[in-house]
Design an enzyme around this catalytic site. Structure first.
Site, mmCIF file in Angstrom:
data_model
loop_
_atom_site.group_PDB
_atom_site.id
_atom_site.type_symbol
_atom_site.label_atom_id
_atom_site.label_comp_id
_atom_site.label_asym_id
_atom_site.label_seq_id
_atom_site.Cartn_x
_atom_site.Cartn_y
_atom_site.Cartn_z
ATOM 1 N N ARG A 154 -4.710 -8.143 -20.083
ATOM 2 C CA ARG A 154 -5.611 -7.658 -21.031
ATOM 3 C C ARG A 154 -5.128 -7.016 -22.166
ATOM 4 O O ARG A 154 -5.763 -6.820 -23.301
ATOM 5 C CB ARG A 154 -6.846 -7.541 -20.345
ATOM 6 C CG ARG A 154 -6.781 -6.244 -19.714
ATOM 7 C CD ARG A 154 -8.344 -5.702 -18.951
ATOM 8 N NE ARG A 154 -9.383 -5.485 -19.703
ATOM 9 C CZ ARG A 154 -9.506 -4.396 -20.215
ATOM 10 N NH1 ARG A 154 -8.586 -3.416 -20.241
ATOM 11 N NH2 ARG A 154 -10.741 -4.071 -21.424
ATOM 12 N N ASP A 163 -11.769 1.633 -23.556
ATOM 13 C CA ASP A 163 -11.900 1.382 -22.126
ATOM 14 C C ASP A 163 -12.146 2.841 -21.469
ATOM 15 O O ASP A 163 -11.439 3.727 -21.667
ATOM 16 C CB ASP A 163 -10.590 0.791 -21.543
ATOM 17 C CG ASP A 163 -10.611 -0.818 -21.809
ATOM 18 O OD1 ASP A 163 -11.729 -1.153 -22.065
ATOM 19 O OD2 ASP A 163 -9.629 -1.467 -21.608
ATOM 20 N N PRO A 216 0.738 -1.180 -0.024
ATOM 21 C CA PRO A 216 -0.325 -0.025 0.087
ATOM 22 C C PRO A 216 0.747 1.304 -0.081
ATOM 23 O O PRO A 216 0.214 2.362 -0.204
ATOM 24 C CB PRO A 216 -0.746 0.032 1.177
ATOM 25 C CG PRO A 216 -0.139 -1.077 2.247
ATOM 26 C CD PRO A 216 0.591 -1.952 1.131
ATOM 27 N N GLU A 246 2.080 -8.223 8.802
ATOM 28 C CA GLU A 246 2.537 -6.876 9.113
ATOM 29 C C GLU A 246 3.431 -6.048 7.980
ATOM 30 O O GLU A 246 3.273 -4.778 8.035
ATOM 31 C CB GLU A 246 2.989 -6.579 10.209
ATOM 32 C CG GLU A 246 2.116 -6.726 11.719
ATOM 33 C CD GLU A 246 0.771 -6.077 11.426
ATOM 34 O OE1 GLU A 246 0.852 -4.595 11.259
ATOM 35 O OE2 GLU A 246 -0.418 -6.479 11.477
#
Ligand code: ADE
Length: 237
Positions: free
Chosen positions: A150, A164, A86, A113
């Site tokens: 893709r 898209d 993250p 963690e």
């Protein structure tokens, strides 16, 4: 393209690699997915891959040894090594396009963690899929590889991803299929007209409308064409 995914939970990828477009891309040899179990590389006699953090604190931390030995087993001179976390920059469609040109990607999934900070010295980039914390990098690795695969030449038609959302900086226009009327809701008449120019204009207007309503941030700093400017003026009224 080859994508190696280093994980402690290889079973999580079974459905992913065996289903739909990802499966077809593999069967057509357009992409090879190599799921690597990092636990198989541990030198710990109890098979451990994590340990308590120096300095104390909650949770366990992934150790360098199993992660980096697993990495060494797959890394080549062409590899681009990505750590899912993250703390990385957030994946977007432009990044997915760039990454779809790579020959050899290695995705490392963190867990628990976190991981020993020194692992970061062995990677090329870090990547997040959004501002929230997952239990591990596995779901993120699926998101990243799905978005990339893709776009690999031959996996889906160029046309399928040209329009898209995000490809042209806008959200995609709405789609409809049979029946023409469902519970009283009709398909917009213009889409049944066969008039290509009117359909193009309708779709552009709907794209701009949807983007203005849902993601106005995407329009900031956009270089609007004359046609788009006119539509925007109409929409804002
Ligand atoms: N691991 C945990 N949370 C993540 C996120 N948001 N993106 C990528 N990897 C993660």
């Amino acid at each position: 393209m080859k994508i190696s995914i280093l994980t402690l939970f290889p079973d999580m990828f079974t459905g992913f690699i065996e289903t739909s477009i990802i499966k077809k891309a593999r069967l057509k040899d357009l992409v090879e997915l190599n799921i690597v179990d990092m636990r198989a590389f541990t030198e710990d006699k109890h098979n451990r891959v994590d340990d308590y953090p120096f300095g104390g604190g909650a949770g366990l931390v992934l150790m360098c040894q199993p992660v980096l030995d697993a990495l060494k087993s797959v890394r080549t001179k062409d590899s681009k090594v990505i750590l899912l976390s993250p703390q990385g920059p957030t994946l977007n469609q432009a990044m997915a396009y760039d990454l779809s040109e790579e020959k050899d990607l290695v995705l490392i999934c963190g867990h628990y963690e976190g991981f020993d900070e020194r692992i970061r010295d062995y990677i090329d980039m870090e990547l997040s899929i959004g501002d929230y914390v997952l239990t591990g990098g596995e779901v993120a690795a699926m998101v990243v590889s799905d978005a990339i695969i893709r776009l690999v030449d031959g996996v889906i038609t160029q046309e399928s991803h040209e329009d898209d959302s995000f490809s042209n900086g806008l959200l995609e226009y709405p789609h409809y299929t049979r029946p023409r009327v469902y519970e009283g809701k009709e398909v917009p008449e213009v889409l049944l007209s066969g008039h290509h120019e009117n359909i193009r204009q309708f779709r552009l207007e709907k794209s701009l409308e949807k983007t203005l309503m849902n993601r106005p941030d995407l329009l900031e700093g956009r270089d609007f064409t004359k046609e788009e400017q006119k539509i925007m003026e109409k929409l804002k009224k």
